[in-house]
Design a protein around this motif. Structure first.
Motif, PDB file in Angstrom:
ATOM      1  N   ILE A 461      43.579  26.931  34.023  1.00 58.10           N
ATOM      2  CA  ILE A 461      43.389  28.388  34.318  1.00 58.10           C
ATOM      3  C   ILE A 461      42.991  28.641  35.669  1.00 58.10           C
ATOM      4  O   ILE A 461      42.350  28.343  36.370  1.00 58.10           O
ATOM      5  CB  ILE A 461      42.069  29.009  33.483  1.00 58.10           C
ATOM      6  N   LEU A 462      43.921  29.773  36.166  1.00 60.39           N
ATOM      7  CA  LEU A 462      43.962  30.182  37.741  1.00 60.39           C
ATOM      8  C   LEU A 462      43.449  31.425  37.562  1.00 60.39           C
ATOM      9  O   LEU A 462      44.311  32.299  37.059  1.00 60.39           O
ATOM     10  CB  LEU A 462      45.192  30.047  38.100  1.00 60.39           C
ATOM     11  N   ASN A 463      42.247  31.795  38.036  1.00 60.19           N
ATOM     12  CA  ASN A 463      41.838  33.064  38.401  1.00 60.19           C
ATOM     13  C   ASN A 463      41.820  33.696  39.507  1.00 60.19           C
ATOM     14  O   ASN A 463      41.237  32.915  40.524  1.00 60.19           O
ATOM     15  CB  ASN A 463      40.450  33.133  37.615  1.00 60.19           C
ATOM     16  N   ALA A 464      42.472  34.563  40.044  1.00 63.00           N
ATOM     17  CA  ALA A 464      42.691  35.397  41.381  1.00 63.00           C
ATOM     18  C   ALA A 464      42.487  36.703  41.199  1.00 63.00           C
ATOM     19  O   ALA A 464      42.566  37.449  40.437  1.00 63.00           O
ATOM     20  CB  ALA A 464      43.943  34.928  41.902  1.00 63.00           C
ATOM     21  N   GLY A 465      41.453  37.337  42.109  1.00 60.75           N
ATOM     22  CA  GLY A 465      40.959  38.713  41.996  1.00 60.75           C
ATOM     23  C   GLY A 465      40.756  39.168  43.589  1.00 60.75           C
ATOM     24  O   GLY A 465      40.707  38.377  44.491  1.00 60.75           O
ATOM     25  N   LEU A 466      40.703  40.388  43.647  1.00 56.24           N
ATOM     26  CA  LEU A 466      40.651  41.319  44.997  1.00 56.24           C
ATOM     27  C   LEU A 466      39.946  42.419  44.677  1.00 56.24           C
ATOM     28  O   LEU A 466      40.084  43.291  43.742  1.00 56.24           O
ATOM     29  CB  LEU A 466      41.962  41.559  45.518  1.00 56.24           C
ATOM     30  N   ARG A 467      38.832  42.626  45.441  1.00 53.64           N
ATOM     31  CA  ARG A 467      37.985  43.718  45.168  1.00 53.64           C
ATOM     32  C   ARG A 467      37.863  44.720  46.673  1.00 53.64           C
ATOM     33  O   ARG A 467      37.856  44.143  47.661  1.00 53.64           O
ATOM     34  CB  ARG A 467      36.510  43.374  44.780  1.00 53.64           C
ATOM     35  N   TYR A 468      37.780  45.794  46.586  1.00 50.15           N
ATOM     36  CA  TYR A 468      37.641  46.736  47.767  1.00 50.15           C
ATOM     37  C   TYR A 468      36.523  47.567  47.511  1.00 50.15           C
ATOM     38  O   TYR A 468      36.312  48.375  46.669  1.00 50.15           O
ATOM     39  CB  TYR A 468      38.805  47.566  48.086  1.00 50.15           C
ATOM     40  N   ASP A 469      35.518  47.515  48.574  1.00 44.96           N
ATOM     41  CA  ASP A 469      34.371  48.384  48.451  1.00 44.96           C
ATOM     42  C   ASP A 469      34.318  49.430  49.632  1.00 44.96           C
ATOM     43  O   ASP A 469      34.467  48.726  50.702  1.00 44.96           O
ATOM     44  CB  ASP A 469      33.051  47.712  48.231  1.00 44.96           C
ATOM     45  N   TYR A 470      34.347  50.713  49.599  1.00 46.40           N
ATOM     46  CA  TYR A 470      33.927  51.603  50.487  1.00 46.40           C
ATOM     47  C   TYR A 470      32.727  52.180  50.360  1.00 46.40           C
ATOM     48  O   TYR A 470      32.286  52.743  49.265  1.00 46.40           O
ATOM     49  CB  TYR A 470      35.283  52.655  50.471  1.00 46.40           C
ATOM     50  N   PHE A 471      31.780  52.458  51.435  1.00 38.42           N
ATOM     51  CA  PHE A 471      30.759  52.989  51.637  1.00 38.42           C
ATOM     52  C   PHE A 471      30.792  54.045  52.467  1.00 38.42           C
ATOM     53  O   PHE A 471      31.287  54.104  53.626  1.00 38.42           O
ATOM     54  CB  PHE A 471      29.637  51.922  51.941  1.00 38.42           C
TER      55      PHE A 471
END
Length: 733
Positions: A461-471
C-alpha cells in the motif's frame, strides 16, 4: 424457433443476473448494524449495510450463499432468505480475532483489544491507553494533566492533538500554556472507541499533532440504563447515571451525567468537585446519519501546588503539605457538536461536523513563593474567557485505476478561537490583584485543506498526502499605553508519504514519513514578528506488526523526529523561551498475549534519546524528556468476574540541560476487580496498591521561602497518590 429459445434464455439469464436482494442486519438486541460487508459467495457481488442496517445486494437471488463481515462481530455465512433479517453475534474478547490489516494506523486493532481488556475508570486514564504516554497531575484533578510522549514534555498538550467526536480538546494560545488539553469534560462511560497513533504522518491531522494524536468517539447508543455510586478514601464520592431516552432503528437519544467530589490526599483539603453532563441524539435514514451532542462540565478546586524538596527535608512541611495552600481555580466548558455522515454512493461518502465551544478558566498558582515579592508572595492568576467555532468536512471516494484499488480523501477545516481578557496577574490570597502583568485579547484562525491518496497493490500500500495550514494570529495588548494590535499571517505545506507491506496475515511492515510543524502561541508569534512562526518538524517510523501465533502479537518501531525550533510561551511568567533545534530518536516495543480464554497480558516499552542539536555535548539534554518507559497489565475476563493489575514505570530523566538535577523515576501499580450478579456489578479500585512513595510531577525551579536570605534552585514536585482505595456499585435496568 431455435433462435427464439436462445434469445429467451439470454433474456431470462439477464433478468436473473439483474435481480437485487434486500435485507437488514441487526445485533442480538434488535439494533441495526451499519458498515457490514455483505458478499455473494458465488459471484462475488458485494454491498455495505447503511445506518439502518439495510442493504441491497445486486445480481443475487433467494437461496444464494452470502458472507456477512464486521470487525466487531463474528463472521456469518448463511443464505439469502425471504425474511431478509440477519443477526450477528458480538466477537468475544480474543486475540485470535485480531487480524493484521493493511491499515495505515498499525495500532488500530490492538487498541480495540486494550479497551476491552483494560476499561478506563477516569478521564485521566483515557490518555494512558496510548502506549508510552505518561501523564502527571499538578493540582489533584483540577488542571489538565501534564503529558509526556516520545521524548517530549508536552506540558498540557503542546505537541499532541486530542479530539472528541471531531471537536478539538486542545486550547491554542491558552492562558496557562499552548495546546492546553483539559479532557475532564469527557465521561469514560460514554467512550465507544479510541483512535491514536504517533508521529505527524497523517494528512487529516494538523496543528499540535507533532508527537501524535488521540481521537475519542462517543457511543451512539447505550444498551441499558445504569446508575452507579463510588465511595473512597479522602472523602471521595462519585455518582453517575446513563439513561436511554429513545431507541429505534430511526433514532436514538441518551443522557449521561456524573458528579465527583473529593478532598484528595493532601494535608490541606482540596475541596474538589466536578459536574459532567452529556447527551447525544442520532437520526438515521437509508443513506445518512445526523447526530447532535451536548457536553457541559464545570469544576473548582483548591491546590497545594508544587513544593520544594528542601522544605520537606527540613521538616517545614510533609510530602503532602503546601507552602501556599491558597492555590486552586475553577473552569467550565460547554460544547454543542453536529455530525453528518452521508453515503453518496456505494463507493463515496461525505462526513462533516460543526461545533461551538464556550470556555472559562481561572487558575491561581505560586511556583517561586517569596522570590519576587518577599512581603505578599509570588502568587499569580491566569484567566481567560474563550469562544471556539469550527467546521470539518471530508469527501471520500473508493475507485480503481487500471484494476488497482485507489482511495482518496479531500478535506477542509476551519477553526477560530476568540479569547477575551487573557490575563496574567500578580495576586495575593486569591483576593487582591497587585499587578496586571499581561492582559489582552487573542483572535486565532486556522484554515486547512488536505488531500490523501492510497494505492493498494497486491501486498503493498502506498499512501501519499499533502496538507496546507493557514494561520492568522492576532493579539490586542490592553496594557499598552497606546493602541497595540499586532497580527501575523503564515501558511505551511506538510507532505506525507507512507508505505505498508502486508507479507501475509501474520506480518505487516511499514515505513512512515511526514513533515509537520511545532505549534506556537499567538503571543509568541507576534513577539517574534512572524519569524519561525511555524517551525517545521520532520519524522519517520520504520517498524512491523507480527502475529506468530493466534494468541501472540508483537509490534515495534524505530523512529526519528527533528524540529527546526521550539519557541515556548511560558504562561507562568509571560515570556518567550526559544529552545532551538532538537532531535529525538527512539524505539517502541509492544506485546499482547492471551494465556487462556480469560487471561491477557499487555506490555509496552519505549526508549528515547532527546537532545538539543545546537548545544555542546553535556549541556544538550531536553529537560524532563522521558527516556525509558514501561506499561503493562494482566487482565481477567471470565464469566461474572473481571479485573486487571496494571503497572507503569517512568525512568529517571534530566530535570535541566546539563543533567545536574534528576527528575526521579517511579514504578506504580494499580488494581481493579469487578463481579457481576444479575443486574448489579460491585467493584474495587486501588491506586498505588504497594503504597509507593513517588513524585508525579517534577521541575527545576528557583524559589525563595519566607525567612530565607537567598534563593535556591532545586527540584520542586507534586507528590503522587498514596494507597487509595475506592468501591463502586452499579445497577443496570
Amino acid at each position: 424457433m431455435k433462435y427464439y429459445y436462445t434469445l429467451l434464455f439470454i433474456v431470462l439469464s439477464m433478468l436473473v443476473q439483474a435481480q437485487t436482494s434486500k435485507g437488514k442486519i441487526i445485533n442480538s438486541e434488535g439494533i441495526a448494524i451499519s458498515d457490514v460487508y455483505i458478499q455473494n459467495i458465488q459471484n462475488k457481488s458485494h454491498a455495505h449495510s447503511n445506518y439502518k442496517g439495510e442493504f441491497n445486494l445486486e445480481s443475487s437471488k433467494i437461496g444464494d450463499s452470502i458472507s456477512l463481515f464486521h470487525k466487531n462481530f463474528d463472521e456469518k455465512r448463511t443464505v439469502l432468505s425471504e425474511v431478509g433479517i440477519y443477526t450477528l453475534i458480538p466477537k468475544a474478547v480474543s486475540l485470535k480475532e485480531v487480524v493484521i490489516t493493511n491499515e495505515l494506523n498499525h495500532l488500530h486493532e490492538i487498541s480495540k483489544i486494550d479497551l476491552k481488556t483494560n476499561p478506563v475508570n477516569s478521564p485521566q486514564e483515557l490518555l494512558r491507553i496510548v502506549p508510552g504516554l505518561f501523564i502527571g497531575q499538578h493540582a489533584g484533578g483540577g488542571k489538565a494533566e501534564q503529558i509526556f510522549l516520545r521524548g517530549f514534555d508536552i506540558d498540557h498538550g503542546t505537541d499532541i492533538a486530542i479530539n472528541v467526536d471531531g471537536v478539538p480538546v486542545n486550547m491554542v494560545s491558552h492562558g496557562h500554556g499552548q495546546g492546553y488539553a483539559d479532557l475532564h469534560f469527557l465521561q469514560p462511560e460514554t467512550v465507544d472507541n479510541v483512535d491514536f497513533d504517533k508521529g505527524s504522518y497523517f494528512a487529516n491531522k494538523g496543528n499540535l499533532a507533532t508527537a501524535g494524536y488521540v481521537d475519542f468517539n462517543t457511543k451512539e447508543r447505550i444498551k441499558s440504563d445504569e446508575v452507579a455510586i463510588e465511595i473512597g478514601q479522602f472523602n471521595t464520592q462519585r455518582i453517575r447515571g446513563m439513561f436511554n431516552l429513545l431507541s429505534s432503528d430511526k433514532e436514538s437519544l441518551y443522557f449521561s451525567g456524573s458528579f465527583l467530589q473529593t478532598d484528595s490526599y493532601f494535608d490541606s483539603p482540596q475541596n474538589f468537585n466536578r459536574t459532567n453532563l452529556f447527551s447525544k441524539y442520532t437520526l438515521y435514514n437509508e443513506t445518512s446519519k445526523l447526530s447532535f451532542s451536548v457536553f457541559h462540565f464545570d469544576s473548582k478546586w483548591n491546590a497545594s501546588g508544587q513544593i520544594p524538596q528542601r522544605a520537606v527535608d527540613q521538616g517545614i512541611i510533609g510530602r503532602f503539605g503546601a507552602i501556599d495552600d491558597t492555590e486552586g481555580g475553577n473552569t467550565s466548558r460547554s460544547i454543542v457538536n453536529m455530525k453528518h455522515e452521508k453515503q453518496l454512493s456505494e463507493n463515496s461518502s461525505l462526513k462533516t461536523n460543526a461545533y461551538v465551544s464556550l470556555y472559562d478558566f481561572e487558575l491561581y498558582s505560586n511556583f517561586t513563593f517569596f522570590l519576587e515579592d518577599p512581603i505578599n508572595g509570588d502568587q499569580i492568576r491566569q484567566k481567560e474567557k474563550r469562544t471556539t467555532f469550527g467546521l470539518n468536512s471530508e469527501f471520500e471516494k473508493r475507485t480503481s485505476i487500471k484494476n488497482t484499488p485507489f482511495n482518496y480523501q479531500l478535506g477542509i477545516g476551519l477553526r477560530q478561537d476568540k479569547v477575551d481578557d487573557i490575563e496574567l496577574s500578580h495576586t495575593a490570597n486569591r483576593v487582591t490583584t497587585l499587578q496586571n502583568i499581561m492582559l489582552g485579547d487573542v483572535n486565532e484562525t486556522n484554515l486547512s485543506g488536505y488531500a490523501n491518496t492510497e494505492f493498494k497493490f497486491d501486498k503493498l500500500i502506498l499512501n501519499a498526502g499533502l496538507r496546507y495550514d493557514y494561520f492568522k494570529f492576532d493579539y490586542y495588548d490592553k496594557l499598552s499605553p497606546t493602541y497595540s494590535n499586532e497580527a501575523v499571517n503564515k501558511g505551511i505545506l506538510s507532505p506525507k508519504l507512507n508505505f505498508l507491506y502486508k507479507h501475509n496475515d501474520k506480518l505487516q511492515l511499514f515505513l512512515k514519513s511526514g513533515k509537520g510543524f511545532h505549534s506556537n502561541d499567538t503571543r509568541v508569534n507576534v513577539a517574534n514578528g512572524g519569524r519561525k512562526t511555524l517551525p517545521a518538524s520532520y519524522g519517520s517510523d520504520l517498524g512491523f506488526v507480527w502475529k506468530p501465533t493466534s494468541k501472540l502479537i508483537f509490534n515495534s518501531a524505530v523512529w526519528y523526529l527533528f524540529l527546526e525550533q521550539e519557541f515556548v510561551y511560558v504562561g507562568d511568567a509571560g515570556i518567550v523561551e526559544p529552545s532551538g533545534k532538537t532531535a529525538r530518536r527512539g524505539i517502541d516495543l509492544g506485546l499482547r498475549y492471551q494465556f487462556t480464554d480469560w487471561l491477557f497480558l499487555n506490555a509496552d516499552y519505549t526508549y528515547t534519546d532527546a537532545k538539543s542539536t545546537e548545544e555542546p555535548s553535556g549541556n544538550d539534554y531536553i529537560p524532563l524528556a522521558p527516556k525509558s518507559t514501561f506499561m503493562g497489565s494482566l487482565s481477567v475476563i471470565k464469566n461474572r468476574f473481571s479485573g486487571s493489575f496494571k503497572s507503569r514505570y517512568l525512568g529517571d530523566r534530566p530535570a535541566n540541560e546539563d543533567y545536574s538535577l534528576t527528575a526521579k523515576g517511579y514504578f506504580v501499580s494499580d488494581l481493579n476487580l469487578n463481579y457481576t450478579f444479575k443486574n448489579f456489578t460491585a467493584g474495587i479500585l486501588i491506586e498505588n496498591i504497594f503504597n509507593t512513595k513517588w513524585n508525579e510531577t517534577q521541575f527545576e525551579t528557583e524559589s525563595q521561602l519566607q525567612g530565607e536570605t537567598s534563593s535556591v534552585t532545586e527540584i520542586h514536585f507534586t507528590p503522587g497518590t498514596p494507597f487509595n482505595f475506592r468501591t463502586v456499585l452499579s445497577y443496570k435496568f
